[in-house]
Write a protein that holds these residues in place. Structure first.
Motif, mmCIF file in Angstrom:
data_model
loop_
_atom_site.group_PDB
_atom_site.id
_atom_site.type_symbol
_atom_site.label_atom_id
_atom_site.label_comp_id
_atom_site.label_asym_id
_atom_site.label_seq_id
_atom_site.Cartn_x
_atom_site.Cartn_y
_atom_site.Cartn_z
ATOM 1 N N HIS A 173 44.451 70.526 -70.482
ATOM 2 C CA HIS A 173 45.116 69.408 -71.131
ATOM 3 C C HIS A 173 44.714 69.353 -72.594
ATOM 4 O O HIS A 173 43.856 70.082 -73.049
ATOM 5 C CB HIS A 173 44.811 68.083 -70.422
ATOM 6 N N ALA A 186 58.497 61.977 -63.380
ATOM 7 C CA ALA A 186 58.364 62.991 -64.427
ATOM 8 C C ALA A 186 58.724 64.386 -63.913
ATOM 9 O O ALA A 186 59.429 65.149 -64.593
ATOM 10 C CB ALA A 186 56.949 62.990 -64.978
ATOM 11 N N THR A 203 55.759 55.510 -74.253
ATOM 12 C CA THR A 203 54.971 56.721 -74.482
ATOM 13 C C THR A 203 54.066 56.511 -75.695
ATOM 14 O O THR A 203 54.443 55.829 -76.649
ATOM 15 C CB THR A 203 55.873 57.942 -74.727
ATOM 16 N N ASP A 208 53.805 69.570 -65.165
ATOM 17 C CA ASP A 208 52.417 69.247 -64.847
ATOM 18 C C ASP A 208 52.111 67.836 -65.322
ATOM 19 O O ASP A 208 52.715 67.349 -66.290
ATOM 20 C CB ASP A 208 51.472 70.241 -65.531
ATOM 21 N N MET A 209 51.176 67.170 -64.647
ATOM 22 C CA MET A 209 50.701 65.868 -65.093
ATOM 23 C C MET A 209 49.246 65.719 -64.693
ATOM 24 O O MET A 209 48.868 66.061 -63.571
ATOM 25 C CB MET A 209 51.522 64.736 -64.473
ATOM 26 N N MET A 257 54.408 60.409 -61.643
ATOM 27 C CA MET A 257 54.456 61.823 -61.312
ATOM 28 C C MET A 257 55.785 62.192 -60.646
ATOM 29 O O MET A 257 56.424 63.194 -61.016
ATOM 30 C CB MET A 257 53.296 62.215 -60.393
ATOM 31 N N THR A 283 52.181 61.424 -73.482
ATOM 32 C CA THR A 283 51.124 60.642 -72.837
ATOM 33 C C THR A 283 51.611 59.217 -72.604
ATOM 34 O O THR A 283 52.363 58.649 -73.405
ATOM 35 C CB THR A 283 49.820 60.621 -73.665
ATOM 36 N N ILE A 308 51.461 64.350 -69.608
ATOM 37 C CA ILE A 308 52.584 65.064 -68.994
ATOM 38 C C ILE A 308 52.938 66.249 -69.876
ATOM 39 O O ILE A 308 53.066 66.111 -71.098
ATOM 40 C CB ILE A 308 53.814 64.151 -68.871
ATOM 41 N N THR A 309 53.088 67.418 -69.277
ATOM 42 C CA THR A 309 53.501 68.591 -70.041
ATOM 43 C C THR A 309 54.770 69.185 -69.438
ATOM 44 O O THR A 309 55.046 69.042 -68.240
ATOM 45 C CB THR A 309 52.405 69.673 -70.085
ATOM 46 N N CYS A 310 55.539 69.851 -70.290
ATOM 47 C CA CYS A 310 56.775 70.493 -69.852
ATOM 48 C C CYS A 310 57.051 71.680 -70.761
ATOM 49 O O CYS A 310 56.421 71.836 -71.817
ATOM 50 C CB CYS A 310 57.946 69.511 -69.904
ATOM 51 N N ALA A 325 59.278 67.685 -65.997
ATOM 52 C CA ALA A 325 57.866 67.991 -66.279
ATOM 53 C C ALA A 325 57.390 69.095 -65.343
ATOM 54 O O ALA A 325 57.892 69.241 -64.227
ATOM 55 C CB ALA A 325 57.010 66.745 -66.089
ATOM 56 N N TYR A 337 47.903 59.178 -68.841
ATOM 57 C CA TYR A 337 48.489 60.303 -68.124
ATOM 58 C C TYR A 337 49.001 61.288 -69.172
ATOM 59 O O TYR A 337 49.645 60.889 -70.145
ATOM 60 C CB TYR A 337 49.676 59.855 -67.266
#
Length: 249
Positions: free
Chosen positions: A4, A156, A194, A163-164, A153, A141, A173-175, A161, A171
């Motif tokens: 992260h 998202a 956000t 991953d979280m 989750m 985030t 969150i990635t994409c 997304a 939190y």
């Protein structure tokens, strides 16, 4: 599970106050100028410019200041030349650091970046020495106070997304970059606030920093880079436990 971007959450908490707003706007204007110069002044056709303008609006930059920066980039007014330079190196504890800069003078910026590394017990490395540890990702985030982990989750992941993770009180969150706009729009439509929303460089793995003095040097280095006029973004792969962060605040 990917790593992260611990700094993203910390940076948000240490958000620039009104006294530094001028510096923040100056950096955002540079990003707009470069984006408009490379891809044109129409944000509907230039995704990089759209992201830069969105960040400027989020920082409450006046509309006329944004429009002026776009015109500087397209050459309608003045002639400003900035080039993007990526510096790579190490912070104490073997932490990898990438410094993304927009400069009109490499001969000024390079030694200043080197001094910041060295002043904080780090070292400037060669090109490519840490870049391979990071991947370009959409990073968003959200405060843990705003929504439950399970609810966010599920939503998202459905919205794009990949991953979280929960870090302290946020939190992350990635994409994939291509899914970022769709994901951000979906969160906005659901009225999920956000904190950070950007295309970022996210580490594949993180380095746990358990020593207080080492953590202090790392945070001090990151803040020094953020405070530099030419630095747009700084990325690192450290993970500092919450109890140590509280001691540093």
């Amino acid at each position: 599970m990917s790593g992260h971007s611990h700094w993203a959450g910390i940076k948000y908490k240490k958000a620039a106050n009104d006294a530094k707003r001028g510096k923040v706007w100056s950096k955002l204007a540079r990003a707009i100028i470069v984006a408009a110069k490379s891809g044109g002044g129409d944000s509907s056709q230039n995704l990089t410019l759209r992201y830069a303008v969105d960040k400027a609006k989020a920082a409450n930059m006046p509309k006329d200041t944004i429009e002026k920066a776009i015109k500087k980039g397209t050459g309608e007014i003045g002639a400003v030349n900035f080039e993007q330079v990526l510096y790579e190196g190490y912070a104490p504890g073997g932490v990898a650091v990438m410094v993304d800069a927009l400069t009109d003078n490499r001969n000024r910026t390079a030694p200043e970046v080197k001094r910041i590394f060295e002043r904080h017990s780090g070292s400037l490395g060669t090109s490519g020495c840490v870049n391979w540890m990071f991947s370009k990702k959409g990073l968003i985030t959200v405060s843990t106070d705003d929504i439950t982990e399970d609810e966010l989750m599920e939503f998202a992941l459905t919205a794009g997304a990949d991953d979280m993770q929960t870090t302290s009180d946020i939190y992350e969150i990635t994409c994939e970059p291509g899914a970022y706009e769709q994901l951000k729009q979906a969160l906005d439509e659901k009225e999920i606030n956000t904190q950070v929303a950007e295309i970022s460089m996210v580490p594949a793995n993180t380095v746990s920093v358990e020593d207080h003095n080492t953590a202090k040097k790392i945070i001090s280095m990151m803040e020094a880079f953020e405070d530099h006029d030419d630095v747009q973004n700084v990325y690192a792969n450290f993970d500092i436990p919450e109890e140590i962060m509280k001691q540093l605040e």
